[in-house]
Design a protein around this motif. Structure first.
Motif, PDB file in Angstrom:
ATOM      1  N   GLU A   2     -55.512 -38.334   2.325  1.00  0.00           N
ATOM      2  CA  GLU A   2     -54.802 -37.762   1.447  1.00  0.00           C
ATOM      3  C   GLU A   2     -54.131 -36.541   1.835  1.00  0.00           C
ATOM      4  O   GLU A   2     -54.696 -35.621   2.468  1.00  0.00           O
ATOM      5  N   GLU A   3     -52.776 -36.279   1.356  1.00  0.00           N
ATOM      6  CA  GLU A   3     -52.140 -35.170   1.842  1.00  0.00           C
ATOM      7  C   GLU A   3     -52.188 -33.760   1.045  1.00  0.00           C
ATOM      8  O   GLU A   3     -52.014 -32.926   1.460  1.00  0.00           O
ATOM      9  N   ILE A   4     -52.786 -34.101  -0.265  1.00  0.00           N
ATOM     10  CA  ILE A   4     -53.037 -33.164  -1.077  1.00  0.00           C
ATOM     11  C   ILE A   4     -54.323 -33.341  -1.743  1.00  0.00           C
ATOM     12  O   ILE A   4     -54.627 -34.486  -2.443  1.00  0.00           O
ATOM     13  N   THR A   6     -57.269 -32.079  -4.559  1.00  0.00           N
ATOM     14  CA  THR A   6     -57.477 -31.236  -5.543  1.00  0.00           C
ATOM     15  C   THR A   6     -59.148 -31.315  -6.061  1.00  0.00           C
ATOM     16  O   THR A   6     -59.728 -32.282  -5.851  1.00  0.00           O
ATOM     17  N   ALA A  29     -42.894 -36.574  -0.772  1.00  0.00           N
ATOM     18  CA  ALA A  29     -44.247 -36.814  -1.834  1.00  0.00           C
ATOM     19  C   ALA A  29     -45.237 -35.840  -2.176  1.00  0.00           C
ATOM     20  O   ALA A  29     -45.430 -36.015  -3.223  1.00  0.00           O
ATOM     21  N   MET A  30     -45.291 -35.080  -1.081  1.00  0.00           N
ATOM     22  CA  MET A  30     -46.036 -33.794  -1.364  1.00  0.00           C
ATOM     23  C   MET A  30     -45.416 -32.954  -2.539  1.00  0.00           C
ATOM     24  O   MET A  30     -46.241 -32.410  -3.439  1.00  0.00           O
ATOM     25  N   TYR A  31     -44.114 -32.706  -2.326  1.00  0.00           N
ATOM     26  CA  TYR A  31     -43.460 -31.935  -3.623  1.00  0.00           C
ATOM     27  C   TYR A  31     -43.698 -32.559  -4.823  1.00  0.00           C
ATOM     28  O   TYR A  31     -44.002 -31.870  -5.938  1.00  0.00           O
ATOM     29  N   VAL A  32     -43.493 -33.885  -4.864  1.00  0.00           N
ATOM     30  CA  VAL A  32     -43.723 -34.736  -6.333  1.00  0.00           C
ATOM     31  C   VAL A  32     -45.165 -34.411  -6.771  1.00  0.00           C
ATOM     32  O   VAL A  32     -45.262 -34.251  -7.892  1.00  0.00           O
ATOM     33  N   THR A  33     -46.022 -34.578  -5.789  1.00  0.00           N
ATOM     34  CA  THR A  33     -47.470 -34.359  -6.324  1.00  0.00           C
ATOM     35  C   THR A  33     -47.655 -32.955  -6.648  1.00  0.00           C
ATOM     36  O   THR A  33     -48.348 -32.882  -7.676  1.00  0.00           O
ATOM     37  N   LEU A  34     -47.200 -32.010  -6.055  1.00  0.00           N
ATOM     38  CA  LEU A  34     -47.627 -30.616  -6.238  1.00  0.00           C
ATOM     39  C   LEU A  34     -47.067 -30.438  -7.532  1.00  0.00           C
ATOM     40  O   LEU A  34     -47.803 -29.803  -8.494  1.00  0.00           O
ATOM     41  N   ASP A  36     -46.650 -32.460  -9.952  1.00  0.00           N
ATOM     42  CA  ASP A  36     -47.334 -32.988 -11.005  1.00  0.00           C
ATOM     43  C   ASP A  36     -48.817 -32.147 -11.303  1.00  0.00           C
ATOM     44  O   ASP A  36     -49.077 -32.011 -12.192  1.00  0.00           O
ATOM     45  N   VAL A  37     -49.342 -31.728 -10.362  1.00  0.00           N
ATOM     46  CA  VAL A  37     -50.552 -30.978 -10.326  1.00  0.00           C
ATOM     47  C   VAL A  37     -50.447 -29.694 -10.917  1.00  0.00           C
ATOM     48  O   VAL A  37     -51.187 -29.206 -11.771  1.00  0.00           O
TER      49      VAL A  37
END
Length: 68
Positions: A2-4, A6, A29-34, A36-37
């Motif tokens: 996993e790149e991120i 939590t 993809a990391m920007y999108v995930t961050l 959202d988080v």
């Protein structure tokens, strides 16, 4: 891998960039995930602190130029 990652501990949300071999360089993809988080954390009344850090020796080298 996993790149991120939590992890919650009480009112603390830990957010880890997990690409140490690339000095945690960001992908789209990391920007999108961050986003959202962090949006979910902002809406969660139980979250009081967000600890954002990088795996390995670097916090973040910026954008991954091989992907952007």
């Amino acid at each position: 891998m996993e790149e991120i990652i939590t992890e919650r501990s009480g009112s603390i949300l830990r957010v880890q960039l997990n690409r140490p071999m690339r000095r945690n360089a960001m992908t789209s993809a990391m920007y999108v995930t961050l986003a959202d988080v962090f949006n979910r954390a902002a809406e969660d009344e139980q979250t009081r602190v967000v600890l954002w850090h990088g795996a390995g020796e670097s916090f973040c080298a910026g954008n991954d130029v091989e992907i952007f």
